[in-house]
Structures are given as structure tokens and as C-alpha cells.
Design an enzyme around this catalytic site. Structure first.
Site, mmCIF file in Angstrom:
data_model
loop_
_atom_site.group_PDB
_atom_site.id
_atom_site.type_symbol
_atom_site.label_atom_id
_atom_site.label_comp_id
_atom_site.label_asym_id
_atom_site.label_seq_id
_atom_site.Cartn_x
_atom_site.Cartn_y
_atom_site.Cartn_z
ATOM 1 N N ASP A 1 -6.934 1.502 8.163
ATOM 2 C CA ASP A 1 -5.623 2.104 8.411
ATOM 3 C C ASP A 1 -5.790 3.613 8.582
ATOM 4 O O ASP A 1 -6.902 4.146 8.515
ATOM 5 C CB ASP A 1 -4.620 1.768 7.298
ATOM 6 C CG ASP A 1 -5.038 2.281 5.924
ATOM 7 O OD1 ASP A 1 -5.776 3.283 5.846
ATOM 8 O OD2 ASP A 1 -4.628 1.683 4.913
ATOM 9 N N ASP B 1 0.839 -1.196 0.000
ATOM 10 C CA ASP B 1 0.000 0.000 0.000
ATOM 11 C C ASP B 1 0.879 1.253 0.000
ATOM 12 O O ASP B 1 2.029 1.219 0.457
ATOM 13 C CB ASP B 1 -0.889 0.019 1.240
ATOM 14 C CG ASP B 1 -1.920 -1.085 1.221
ATOM 15 O OD1 ASP B 1 -2.319 -1.513 0.128
ATOM 16 O OD2 ASP B 1 -2.322 -1.531 2.322
ATOM 17 N N TYR C 1 6.588 -8.469 8.735
ATOM 18 C CA TYR C 1 6.219 -7.063 8.844
ATOM 19 C C TYR C 1 6.458 -6.547 10.254
ATOM 20 O O TYR C 1 6.298 -7.287 11.238
ATOM 21 C CB TYR C 1 4.725 -6.859 8.529
ATOM 22 C CG TYR C 1 4.294 -7.216 7.142
ATOM 23 C CD1 TYR C 1 4.248 -6.249 6.137
ATOM 24 C CD2 TYR C 1 3.906 -8.510 6.823
ATOM 25 C CE1 TYR C 1 3.826 -6.580 4.852
ATOM 26 C CE2 TYR C 1 3.486 -8.850 5.546
ATOM 27 C CZ TYR C 1 3.453 -7.879 4.564
ATOM 28 O OH TYR C 1 3.046 -8.217 3.294
ATOM 29 N N ARG D 1 -3.603 -4.975 7.908
ATOM 30 C CA ARG D 1 -4.700 -4.058 8.268
ATOM 31 C C ARG D 1 -5.856 -4.820 8.890
ATOM 32 O O ARG D 1 -6.503 -4.344 9.819
ATOM 33 C CB ARG D 1 -5.194 -3.325 7.022
ATOM 34 C CG ARG D 1 -4.332 -2.171 6.584
ATOM 35 C CD ARG D 1 -4.865 -1.571 5.314
ATOM 36 N NE ARG D 1 -4.812 -2.513 4.205
ATOM 37 C CZ ARG D 1 -5.428 -2.333 3.045
ATOM 38 N NH1 ARG D 1 -6.169 -1.266 2.856
ATOM 39 N NH2 ARG D 1 -5.318 -3.213 2.076
#
Length: 298
Positions: A90, A48, A76, A186
Site C-alpha cells: 500500500d 488498517d 470495499y 492490498r
């Protein structure tokens, strides 16, 4: 140790990019095309615009290799904000609900996270790139449509809490996650907030690893503009798959994708090399015969 040869527009290889925030993966690919001087650039694993970190780009024939690399496992680092729900799960979305977090303890957060480890059923974020009747879900949401996505099985092999910080109006939770391809961080943020009854969304995301490629081999676009650091396709193939060094007769057959009878290859794909070190193809065993899954020369 041999140095990497200078890149030319005809070179085949990959570039590991440290994507900056505020830029789409498509924009990164466009920058790489300009820096490399070739239109044949593709990427694996979209990030993203808000996210940073490892993005793998394939150059020329290596774009076809991306689909064969073992890129399913990813890592992550992220920050989850508890106490507010947003339209996009988000920080780029609008806040649609808030809740007090006074009763949420670090112990409660830890217990809730435990339920999201292992193989779980996850409903992707509505603004994901999943196609619904031929159109991306995020495009339908932005057009004002209601989108209902089906849950899918994903695996979260590690979900560690690094820090819990009570702040004005909410709680920020720093986490580190190892997961399978198709996992939405997310959605993990959204679902953790829902489990705790206070709502949640993602405020920061950095991908630290894709398969065997991590931040230690990643380069910023600024550094690539000064020195185009890349990995030749032969090096990537040799470092990813078992290697078979063919003789001249075998190499001639491999170049045209012919089966090789009597070749005892290990299970899975093997990288086939010519006597001069050229990476030719990926082959795999089919009983007593080795057959190509992809040929990269010719």
C-alpha cells in the site's frame, strides 16, 4: 417507532463507526471507551490506519455477540496504483520497484481482474496481522525479518472496475469489491499489478459494509461525541436472528442456560426473548432439544 434509549455505561449494544484515516482500530476502541464510559468495548474486523469506513464496536455484553453476528461478507471501495510495488502493498510502504505502464490498456486491466473473481487462492500481505510463531507478521517484517505466509482460499464475489485513470508514472484504478472475511484488498492490488507485469499497490481503501451494517448506519467519532448513537443489543439480535418470545417458565430456564426439550426452532441460532422484551440468549436446535450457544443475562 420507539426511540433509542439514552446510553449509560451499563448499556449493552453496538456502535457502527465510520473510522477516519490515520487512526488504528485500537485507537478507535479507546475513543469509544471514553465516550461510552465503559472499559468493556471490543471491535470486529480490524481496519488498517490508512483505511476508512465501517468498524463495528461492541459495548459491554454485546462484545460477546460480535462473534455470533453474520459479519463474514464485506464490501470495499479502493484505488489501486499500477506501475509501482511497495514493501507493504500500500501507499504507506517504500517503493521497491517501478515499471512503465505504457502498454497497459483498460481492456488488459479488465481481463486481469476477471481472474481474481470467485474463489481464489491468496497469499496475505506480509504486513498483515496474521500470527507467525506467536508474533504478528507485520511486527516481524518491521523488525527486518523475512516472512513467508501460506496462501489461503478466499471468495471475491464482486470485483468491479469503476474508473481507470492514466497518470504520470502510473495508472490509478478505482474498484469496488465484495469479498469474504480474510480477503486482503492490498493483496488484490499487489496481485493485479503482478498479473499485468507492472507491479501495483493500494492507495486508498474505504470499507462500505460489514455484514448487514453499512455506511448508512455509521457515525463519525465527532458526531458520536455530540450524540452517542448506538444500537441496543436486543435490537441487533432481533434484526439478525430469528426471534423466539419465551413464556415466564421458559425464560427462567433460558436465564440459566438450561436445554429446552420439545422446542421447534429453525436451523441455526435463534434469539430468545423474555416476556418483557429482554434479550436473553442464542439457542440452536439439537434434535428434539434446543440448547444455548451463548447466554447474555445472569
Amino acid at each position: 417507532m420507539e426511540s433509542t434509549p439514552a446510553f449509560t455505561p451499563a448499556s449493552d449494544g453496538i456502535v457502527v463507526v465510520d473510522k477516519p484515516a490515520g487512526m488504528t482500530s485500537h485507537t478507535v476502541v479507546a475513543r469509544i471507551r471514553k465516550l461510552a464510559g465503559t472499559r468493556k468495548v471490543g471491535h470486529a474486523g480490524t481496519l488498517d490506519p490508512m483505511a476508512t469506513g465501517v468498524l463495528i464496536a461492541g459495548l459491554n455484553r454485546a462484545t460477546r455477540l460480535l462473534g455470533h453476528l453474520q459479519l463474514a461478507d464485506k464490501s470495499y471501495d479502493a484505488t489501486i496504483r499500477l506501475g509501482a510495488t511497495t514493501t507493504t502493498d500500500d501507499a504507506e510502504g517504500e517503493i521497491v520497484a517501478t515499471a512503465p505502464v505504457d502498454g497497459v490498456t483498460a481492456e488488459a486491466i479488465s481481463a486481469a481482474v476477471e481472474g481474481f473473481r470467485g474463489e481464489i487462492s491468496q497469499v496475505p500481505s506480509q504486513v498483515s496481522a496474521i500470527k507467525v510463531d506467536g508474533r504478528r507478521a507485520y511486527a516481524r517484517v518491521r523488525a527486518g525479518e523475512e516472512v513467508a505466509l501460506k496462501a489461503r482460499a478466499v471468495t471475491v464475489s464482486r470485483y468491479d472496475i469503476l474508473d481507470v485513470r492514466p497518470e504520470a508514472g502510473g495508472i490509478s484504478v478505482d474498484v469496488s469489491v465484495d469479498c469474504s472475511s480474510g480477503t486482503y484488498i492490498r493483496a488484490l492490488a499487489r496481485d493485479l499489478g503482478a498479473e499485468l507485469g507492472v507491479g501495483g499497490h493500494l492507495t486508498a481503501l474505504r470499507r462500505t459494509r460489514v455484514g448487514s451494517f453499512d455506511l448508512s448506519s455509521a457515525h463519525s467519532l465527532e458526531s458520536l461525541a455530540k450524540s452517542f448513537d448506538w444500537l441496543p443489543i436486543a435490537d441487533v439480535a432481533a434484526g439478525t436472528f430469528p426471534r423466539y418470545d419465551a413464556d415466564e417458565a421458559e425464560a427462567a430456564a433460558i436465564r440459566t442456560g438450561r436445554p429446552l426439550p420439545g422446542l421447534n426452532l429453525p436451523p441455526g441460532q435463534t434469539a430468545m426473548f423474555a416476556p418483557d422484551g429482554t434479550f436473553l440468549a442464542l439457542y440452536e436446535p439439537h434434535g428434539p432439544v434446543a440448547k444455548p450457544t451463548a447466554v447474555f443475562v445472569g
